[in-house]
Write an enzyme that holds these catalytic residues in place. Structure first.
Site, mmCIF file in Angstrom:
data_model
loop_
_atom_site.group_PDB
_atom_site.id
_atom_site.type_symbol
_atom_site.label_atom_id
_atom_site.label_comp_id
_atom_site.label_asym_id
_atom_site.label_seq_id
_atom_site.Cartn_x
_atom_site.Cartn_y
_atom_site.Cartn_z
ATOM 1 C CG ASP A 73 -2.138 -0.888 1.023
ATOM 2 O OD1 ASP A 73 -2.402 -1.287 -0.123
ATOM 3 O OD2 ASP A 73 -2.824 -1.181 2.015
ATOM 4 N N GLY A 74 1.992 1.218 0.689
ATOM 5 C CA GLY A 74 2.850 2.402 0.746
ATOM 6 C C GLY A 74 3.353 2.798 -0.628
ATOM 7 C CD GLU A 148 -2.457 8.808 6.635
ATOM 8 O OE1 GLU A 148 -1.332 8.800 6.075
ATOM 9 O OE2 GLU A 148 -3.179 7.805 6.727
ATOM 10 N NE ARG A 175 -1.689 22.968 26.491
ATOM 11 C CZ ARG A 175 -1.147 22.248 27.464
ATOM 12 N NH1 ARG A 175 -1.919 21.469 28.213
ATOM 13 N NH2 ARG A 175 0.147 22.277 27.667
ATOM 14 C CB THR A 188 -8.405 0.600 6.617
ATOM 15 O OG1 THR A 188 -8.014 0.990 5.287
ATOM 16 C CG2 THR A 188 -9.905 0.337 6.638
ATOM 17 C CB SER A 191 -7.357 7.335 10.526
ATOM 18 O OG SER A 191 -8.571 7.597 11.182
#
Length: 293
Positions: A73-74, A148, A175, A188, A191
């Protein structure tokens, strides 16, 4: 030859034994079937193929009808951020670990690929997001993300202060160690590891997941996918800050900067086999229980 695809691009991780062998097998098969095959420059120099047609990733996006990405996936994310700017279908062959974005198995590749090339497939549009950093009202840097965009400190476990606005309306101040703004595709990934919700890919939504907030009442929230998310960094921050896009691209952020995250005008067109089912993918990748009856 199928009328759907004439030129096919092959993209994979250089010096990865599994990716190289898969690219060599695909090149042989596709060439025998009469397709014009382009191989991305960096991996083309590491495979054992005579008279290879080399092309940059952008040239593949511009010239090919279909791109096959071999890797995890990367690696798919890195290629997808570029290919989303072009009207090109993308298929993933899993040479990584989980493989949420890579449907095809390298051990059973030719039969499902042959069906896809004949048009026996389904197409899915995944939206991506843009992250922009503004300083004194001027755009300093920007990049896109399939999964993301993450606001975080340059050092591990350093608390930062910021405010969050949705379409210009103040939502909350925080914060924390940072904030994850995730697409349904990325729900998936990082996150989910941070306790965020899983969003089905067809949703027009973004999730905001706080990272180790300094309050027990802080929770993930899902907003409309067309929302403009603004993060205002407090001037009191003394740490070097960053926005990471898919964990690959780093945008530098300074105290007092504003970060705008919104849907991109481009989308990623994924091509799936006809039997692809998102919930089957979730069940298999996350080891969920099977049907009882």
């Amino acid at each position: 030859m199928s009328n759907l695809y004439n030129t096919i691009g092959l993209i994979g991780k250089p010096h990865h034994e599994g990716a190289s062998s898969t690219i060599e097998a695909l090149h042989q098969y596709l060439s025998q079937q009469g397709y014009k095959v382009l191989i991305e420059n960096s991996v083309a120099q590491t495979v054992n193929i005579d008279n290879v047609n080399m092309a940059s990733l952008t040239n593949i996006g511009d010239q090919a009808d279909l791109a096959i990405v071999i890797g995890g996936d990367g690696y798919m994310l890195g290629a997808a951020r570029v290919l989303a700017c072009y009207n090109i279908g993308v298929i993933g062959v899993n040479r990584g670990n989980l493989g949420f974005l890579t449907d095809l198995s390298p051990d059973d590749l030719i039969a499902p690929l042959e069906a896809i090339l004949k048009g026996e497939s389904r197409s899915e549009q995944r939206f991506i997001i843009e992250a922009e950093v503004y300083r004194h009202g001027k755009l300093k840097s920007s990049n896109s993300a399939v999964n993301e965009a993450v606001l975080h400190a340059g050092k591990v476990a350093n608390m930062i202060e910021f405010e969050v606005y949705i379409d210009g309306s103040f939502m909350f101040s925080q914060r924390s160690d940072g904030l994850i703004v995730s697409t349904p595709t990325g729900s998936t990934a990082y996150s989910m590891s941070a306790g965020g919700p899983i969003l089905t890919p067809n949703l027009n939504a973004l999730s905001l997941v706080p990272m180790f907030p300094h309050t027990l009442s802080s929770r993930p929230i899902v907003v409309d996918g067309n929302s403009e998310i603004k993060l205002k960094l407090a001037n009191e921050n003394y740490e070097n800050l960053q926005v990471s896009c898919d964990g690959h691209v780093i945008l530098a952020v300074m105290p007092g900067d504003e970060v705008i995250i919104k849907k991109s005008e481009f989308t990623l067109r994924l091509i799936h086999p006809l039997d692809h089912n998102y919930f089957n993918v979730l069940r298999n990748k996350l080891s969920w229980g099977n049907k009882l009856y």
